[in-house]
Design a protein around this motif. Structure first.
Motif, PDB file in Angstrom:
ATOM      1  N   UNK A  56       6.242  -6.545  10.774  1.00 53.02           N
ATOM      2  CA  UNK A  56       6.565  -5.524   9.781  1.00 53.02           C
ATOM      3  C   UNK A  56       5.813  -4.234  10.080  1.00 53.02           C
ATOM      4  N   UNK A  57       6.459  -3.109   9.770  1.00 51.38           N
ATOM      5  CA  UNK A  57       5.822  -1.785   9.807  1.00 51.38           C
ATOM      6  C   UNK A  57       5.737  -1.340   8.357  1.00 51.38           C
ATOM      7  N   UNK A  58       4.532  -0.920   7.918  1.00 53.43           N
ATOM      8  CA  UNK A  58       4.282  -0.668   6.496  1.00 53.43           C
ATOM      9  C   UNK A  58       3.660   0.701   6.277  1.00 53.43           C
ATOM     10  N   UNK A  59       4.009   1.307   5.153  1.00 57.86           N
ATOM     11  CA  UNK A  59       3.575   2.682   4.872  1.00 57.86           C
ATOM     12  C   UNK A  59       3.237   2.836   3.388  1.00 57.86           C
ATOM     13  N   UNK A  60       2.307   3.742   3.101  1.00 59.95           N
ATOM     14  CA  UNK A  60       2.015   4.124   1.717  1.00 59.95           C
ATOM     15  C   UNK A  60       1.710   5.613   1.689  1.00 59.95           C
ATOM     16  N   UNK A  61       2.030   6.247   0.584  1.00 59.32           N
ATOM     17  CA  UNK A  61       1.786   7.683   0.417  1.00 59.32           C
ATOM     18  C   UNK A  61       0.374   7.961  -0.080  1.00 59.32           C
ATOM     19  N   UNK A  62      -0.306   6.904  -0.617  1.00 64.74           N
ATOM     20  CA  UNK A  62      -1.617   7.072  -1.220  1.00 64.74           C
ATOM     21  C   UNK A  62      -2.591   6.064  -0.629  1.00 64.74           C
ATOM     22  N   UNK A  63      -3.817   6.485  -0.359  1.00 61.20           N
ATOM     23  CA  UNK A  63      -4.839   5.590   0.187  1.00 61.20           C
ATOM     24  C   UNK A  63      -5.228   4.527  -0.834  1.00 61.20           C
ATOM     25  N   UNK A  64      -5.617   3.349  -0.308  1.00 57.23           N
ATOM     26  CA  UNK A  64      -6.108   2.275  -1.160  1.00 57.23           C
ATOM     27  C   UNK A  64      -5.029   1.518  -1.905  1.00 57.23           C
ATOM     28  N   UNK A  65      -3.773   1.735  -1.546  1.00 55.97           N
ATOM     29  CA  UNK A  65      -2.681   1.033  -2.229  1.00 55.97           C
ATOM     30  C   UNK A  65      -1.945   0.120  -1.255  1.00 55.97           C
ATOM     31  N   UNK A  66      -1.191  -0.798  -1.809  1.00 62.58           N
ATOM     32  CA  UNK A  66      -0.358  -1.704  -1.024  1.00 62.58           C
ATOM     33  C   UNK A  66       0.694  -0.876  -0.295  1.00 62.58           C
ATOM     34  N   UNK A  86      -2.716  10.751  15.838  1.00 57.23           N
ATOM     35  CA  UNK A  86      -2.448  10.995  14.417  1.00 57.23           C
ATOM     36  C   UNK A  86      -2.241   9.693  13.636  1.00 57.23           C
ATOM     37  N   UNK A  87      -1.313   8.835  14.081  1.00 56.55           N
ATOM     38  CA  UNK A  87      -1.012   7.611  13.362  1.00 56.55           C
ATOM     39  C   UNK A  87       0.437   7.567  12.933  1.00 56.55           C
ATOM     40  N   UNK A  88       0.718   6.779  11.909  1.00 57.60           N
ATOM     41  CA  UNK A  88       2.078   6.602  11.401  1.00 57.60           C
ATOM     42  C   UNK A  88       2.476   7.822  10.570  1.00 57.60           C
ATOM     43  N   UNK A  89       3.517   8.515  11.008  1.00 56.09           N
ATOM     44  CA  UNK A  89       4.016   9.700  10.283  1.00 56.09           C
ATOM     45  C   UNK A  89       4.315   9.341   8.828  1.00 56.09           C
ATOM     46  N   UNK A  90       3.771  10.132   7.907  1.00 54.62           N
ATOM     47  CA  UNK A  90       4.028   9.943   6.485  1.00 54.62           C
ATOM     48  C   UNK A  90       3.085   8.984   5.784  1.00 54.62           C
ATOM     49  N   UNK A  91       2.182   8.346   6.533  1.00 54.20           N
ATOM     50  CA  UNK A  91       1.256   7.395   5.921  1.00 54.20           C
ATOM     51  C   UNK A  91      -0.014   8.115   5.468  1.00 54.20           C
ATOM     52  N   UNK A  92      -0.541   7.681   4.328  1.00 57.06           N
ATOM     53  CA  UNK A  92      -1.730   8.314   3.748  1.00 57.06           C
ATOM     54  C   UNK A  92      -2.952   8.226   4.663  1.00 57.06           C
TER      55      UNK A  92
END
Length: 146
Positions: free
Chosen positions: A6-16, A29-35
């Motif tokens: 799975x590839x997973x993303x969140x808009x806010x740090x510390x969240x699922x 940089x990392x995953x585009x759009x990830x917090x």
């Protein structure tokens, strides 16, 4: 064969994080759009499905990819046994370099609150993106060097 589950993303740090169809991992940089994306050595986090299964064995059943805030959930590779500096080729293009094994969980960790425990401090790994590209579930993971 080691692969991406799975590839997973969140808009806010510390969240699922929530699973996505595919993600663009940008160099240094990392995953585009990830917090969590940005400069530094912890651009991407990875956790093995096998580590999540250890938590399930402790009786914590409501676990799924992204629940520990990892960007990439893997299968068939013991991530936490690979030394810092190891390079991973994922899919056709992306190259990651392991930059840290584990991390200290902070007191307000949402994941620890939800799951009752957190395996990321012991078995999660962090990496820098050395070469950009897309990663999607099913992509093969190859250890380039150890």
């Amino acid at each position: 064969m080691a692969k991406v589950v799975s590839v997973n993303i969140s808009k806010k740090k510390g969240t699922v994080k929530k699973p996505i169809e595919k993600g663009y991992f940008r160099e240094n940089h990392g995953l585009e759009g990830d917090a969590h994306a940005g400069r530094g050595h912890r651009q991407v986090s990875l956790l093995a499905e096998e580590s999540i299964e250890k938590m399930k064995a402790k009786g914590i059943w409501d676990l799924a990819a992204g629940k520990f805030a990892e960007n990439i959930t893997t299968e068939g590779i013991e991530l936490h046994t690979l030394p810092v500096g190891t390079k991973l080729k994922i899919g056709e293009e992306v190259i990651l370099e392991i930059s840290q094994i584990g991390k200290k969980c902070h007191e307000a960790c949402e994941i620890r609150k939800i799951t009752g425990d957190c395996i990321l401090p012991m078995e999660g790994i962090f990496a820098r993106v050395l070469k950009s590209g897309f990663i999607k579930p099913g992509d093969e993971i190859i250890v380039i060097n150890e």
